[in-house]
Write an enzyme that holds these catalytic residues in place. Structure first.
Site: not given
Ligand code: AFP
Length: 297
Positions: A50, A79-80, A99, A101-102, A244
């Site tokens: 990511d 996660e980071e 996580d 900052l999710d 998560e």
């Molecule tokens: P991070 O922001 O911690 O990387 O997480 C984002 C995520 O894991 C979760 O929070 C979302 O539901 C999902 O990804 C969104 O993914 P898409 O952009 O592929 O829909």
């Protein structure tokens, strides 16, 4: 109004666990303050591939430093980070998974994001979710709210002037019809397609923001399902079991819901590594039972 500490004092948590929960929860204040200075991407990637936002990196470093300083935590899986941070000399042996900052792709558009945390009292960050001692998330929305379970129901607190007070006690997830799914539709596997098709035919309503923690909070309150399935090009899905799925799944189960990959209860799955990925279906049992049935057919 019951404060977070007053609530914790009525539970069977040990004093050092109460301190740890309070310490983590109050980090919502500096994290919220850091939003304005950390709006961009950091130009780096985490082990899951990511793109890291500046606030991902900031929140991770901030919480890890606070936890190490507290001396209450012997392992931190974030996660980071690629690897588990270890502090063998900690006076208490809690393991924290997080996580920091999710939903970070939503920072620049000022939508709701959060911090997800799980706590084990066995010192092992790679434990199954069903061994969790406490799970919580702070949601940075119009209000800052803390959703918490210490294994005896789910409680929601709101933060004002540095103090969390209880908003809702013993929250139960209703059966519901909201649904949100990650993954591109063209890549969905037949089981997932059938699942979404059935939900839509029964009057399901789509709600998906791109922030797991925010989308789950809505499901917790109104009922329904959040899913990030495996896809034709990605058998493991996108989300992570340790940071998560397990904390959110533990909260869901405590509220009467369920978390599954379509076959297994995710809380029973032993993580193989910190960034272990898994397909996720989490929400009301009327929904999880449907995907489990479809996967069996
Ligand atoms: P991070 O922001 O911690 O990387 O997480 C984002 C995520 O894991 C979760 O929070 C979302 O539901 C999902 O990804 C969104 O993914 P898409 O952009 O592929 O829909």
């Amino acid at each position: 109004m019951t404060t977070l500490r007053e609530y914790l004092d009525k539970t069977d948590c040990k004093d050092d666990l109460k301190d740890l929960i309070e310490l983590i929860a109050i980090q919502a204040v500096p994290i919220r303050d850091a939003f304005i200075y950390n709006q961009s991407y950091a130009g780096t990637e985490n082990s899951s591939g990511d793109k890291q936002a500046a606030l991902d990196v900031w929140s991770d470093e901030h919480i890890v430093n606070v936890l190490l300083k507290s001396n209450l935590v012997s392992q931190i899986a974030s996660e980071e980070r690629d690897d588990i941070v270890k502090n063998p000399n900690a006076k208490a042996g809690y393991a924290v998974v997080m996580d920091p900052l999710d939903g970070s792709s939503l920072i620049q558009v000022n939508l709701c994001v959060g911090t997800i945390v799980g706590i084990y009292d066995n010192g092992d960050a790679l434990s199954c979710g069903n061994q969790m001692r406490a799970a919580m998330y702070m949601l940075y929305g119009p209000m800052t709210v803390l959703t918490l379970t210490v294994g005896s129901g789910v409680y929601i607190f709101a933060l004002k002037d540095g103090v969390y007070t209880m908003l809702e006690e013993n929250v139960k997830m209703p059966q519901g019809k909201l649904y949100g799914s990650g993954g591109l539709k063209k890549d969905w596997i037949p089981e997932h397609e059938k699942f979404i098709d059935e939900i839509e035919k029964e009057g399901g309503k789509l709600r998906y923001s791109g922030s797991f923690v925010a989308d789950f909070h809505q499901i917790l309150k109104y009922g329904g399902i959040y899913c990030y399935p495996k896809t034709k090009d990605n058998a493991t899905g996108k989300l992570r079991l340790v940071f998560e799925a397990n904390p959110i799944g533990f909260i869901a189960a405590q509220a009467g819901g369920e978390i599954t990959d379509g076959v297994n209860n995710l809380l029973d799955v032993k993580p193989q590594k910190p960034h272990h990925k898994t397909p996720i279906y989490v929400g009301s049992k009327n929904m999880t039972e449907k995907i489990i049935r479809i996967c069996k057919e």
